[in-house]
Scaffold this active site. Structure first.
Site, mmCIF file in Angstrom:
data_model
loop_
_atom_site.group_PDB
_atom_site.id
_atom_site.type_symbol
_atom_site.label_atom_id
_atom_site.label_comp_id
_atom_site.label_asym_id
_atom_site.label_seq_id
_atom_site.Cartn_x
_atom_site.Cartn_y
_atom_site.Cartn_z
ATOM 1 C CG HIS A 138 15.135 32.575 -104.898
ATOM 2 N ND1 HIS A 138 13.754 32.579 -104.975
ATOM 3 C CD2 HIS A 138 15.438 32.827 -103.600
ATOM 4 C CE1 HIS A 138 13.259 32.838 -103.777
ATOM 5 N NE2 HIS A 138 14.250 32.979 -102.930
ATOM 6 C CG HIS A 140 23.712 34.024 -108.919
ATOM 7 N ND1 HIS A 140 24.357 34.962 -108.169
ATOM 8 C CD2 HIS A 140 22.843 34.716 -109.704
ATOM 9 C CE1 HIS A 140 23.916 36.168 -108.471
ATOM 10 N NE2 HIS A 140 22.986 36.043 -109.410
ATOM 11 C CG HIS A 182 19.670 35.278 -113.337
ATOM 12 N ND1 HIS A 182 18.653 35.480 -112.423
ATOM 13 C CD2 HIS A 182 20.795 35.767 -112.774
ATOM 14 C CE1 HIS A 182 19.153 36.080 -111.350
ATOM 15 N NE2 HIS A 182 20.453 36.270 -111.530
ATOM 16 C CG HIS A 187 24.392 37.798 -112.565
ATOM 17 N ND1 HIS A 187 23.109 38.043 -112.127
ATOM 18 C CD2 HIS A 187 24.478 38.326 -113.819
ATOM 19 C CE1 HIS A 187 22.444 38.690 -113.080
ATOM 20 N NE2 HIS A 187 23.243 38.869 -114.117
ATOM 21 C CB THR A 247 18.568 41.002 -110.613
ATOM 22 O OG1 THR A 247 19.187 39.715 -110.467
ATOM 23 C CG2 THR A 247 19.445 41.907 -111.461
ATOM 24 C CB THR A 248 17.881 37.996 -106.262
ATOM 25 O OG1 THR A 248 19.235 38.174 -105.885
ATOM 26 C CG2 THR A 248 17.796 37.271 -107.577
#
Ligand SMILES: *[C@@H]1O[C@H](CO)[C@@H](O)[C@H](O)[C@H]1NC(C)=O
Length: 315
Positions: free
Chosen positions: A87, A120, A122, A144, A227-228
């Site tokens: 992801h 991580h 996005h 993030h 958000t995941t």
């Protein structure tokens, strides 16, 4: 003038500016992005009322006098590992054999000490890859940095408390030259396809401080969620209004990563969520002797700046 007068002026001014700002919404900027990852929306907390990301309206943010952040051991170099989890690409510190204390944060309006656990990214197909938006503006990518509340002992334990996590949202914009820290970080070649190999150690470790924006004094604060995954509503969000920057070549490296089905991970951005009953706070850069009106063209010269600037002559 009585002590209450400046506050009353502030409230009146607040109302006035809020009304003025409502008159000009930019619908093009607020239009939802076309594609999103629907797999998450079936998970447990994802339909909640305190979800992330959000579009931050700077004009309605409430000024807070949080103290500055203190970044502990952020400038130290630790062995680091990259992981493609299908992801996103995540960076963790290899804790085994480390005697030095790992990075953690205090201050910034947080009541407790929060330990760094991972960071991580996005990104998106075009230049709309940030999850948070500021006044409708989406950035090419977002970093993030995830921390957990040390009083809960472990990240996993902290997940079930509303003050369990403190996450930094750092906007990433483009510049023509490479970001040197990302040159070390973008060693993705061995983890492009996670069905073959999903983790690799970094050759040159990046101190966390190299990934922070130049200005960490001013930021937005709100209560939200991951958000995941399960979208747990346990995140105290800090969204800095100063971005960091990478080159277009470096951004393209992220889009080459693949998920476990071999599809290119061209976009991993969740749609913005409704604010519901929440408020967004704003910590302005604190320097009471010089109100920050020095750069009138700044897109973030908004209500917070105006209030602190106008309040000054009243007192
Ligand atoms: C977040 O939630 C906590 C606990 O309910 C509350 O004390 C705090 O003021 C909230 N923060 C913001 C920015 O609304």
């Amino acid at each position: 003038m009585t002590k209450a007068a400046p506050l009353l002026c502030k409230i009146a001014l607040f109302g006035l500016l809020v009304n003025l700002s409502i008159g000009k919404p930019n619908m093009a900027q607020l239009a939802p992005i076309a594609s999103f990852l629907s797999w998450r929306e079936h998970e447990s907390h994802c339909g909640g009322q305190h979800q992330s990301p959000i579009n931050i309206e700077s004009a309605t943010a409430i000024i807070a006098n949080y103290p500055e952040f203190v970044f502990h051991n952020y400038d130290l170099v630790f062995p680091e590992r990259l992981e493609n989890n299908g992801h996103t690409v995540e960076l963790k510190i290899e804790e085994q054999g480390i005697s030095a204390e790992l990075p953690f944060i205090t201050g910034g309006g947080l009541t407790d000490r929060y330990n760094f656990v991972q960071l991580h990214f996005h990104w998106g197909q075009s230049f709309s890859g940030s999850e948070h938006r500021i006044d409708g503006e989406q950035y090419p990518a977002e970093l993030h940095m995830v921390h957990y509340n040390s009083k809960y002992g472990t990240f996993t334990e902290a997940l079930s408390y509303e003050d369990g996590l403190a996450v930094f949202g750092i906007m990433i914009e483009l510049q023509s030259r490479d970001n040197i820290a990302f040159r070390h970080l973008e060693q993705f070649d061995n983890i492009i396809d996670p069905s073959i190999a999903n983790s690799d150690t970094l050759k040159y470790s990046v101190p966390l401080s190299d990934l922070l924006p130049d200005n960490t004094d001013s930021f937005f604060r709100y209560n939200g969620s991951l958000t995941t995954g399960d979208c747990n509503e346990d995140v105290i969000w800090t969204v800095f209004d100063t971005p960091i920057a990478i080159s277009e070549r470096q951004l393209a490296k992220f889009r080459r990563l693949r998920d476990e089905h071999g599809n290119e991970l061209v976009e991993n951005v969740r749609l913005t969520q409704l604010l519901h009953d929440r408020v967004v706070m704003y910590r302005p850069q604190s320097n009471p002797s010089s109100p920050s009106l020095s750069n009138p063209s700044s897109p973030l010269l908004s209500l917070p700046d105006l209030i602190s600037a106008i309040e000054f002559p009243l007192e």
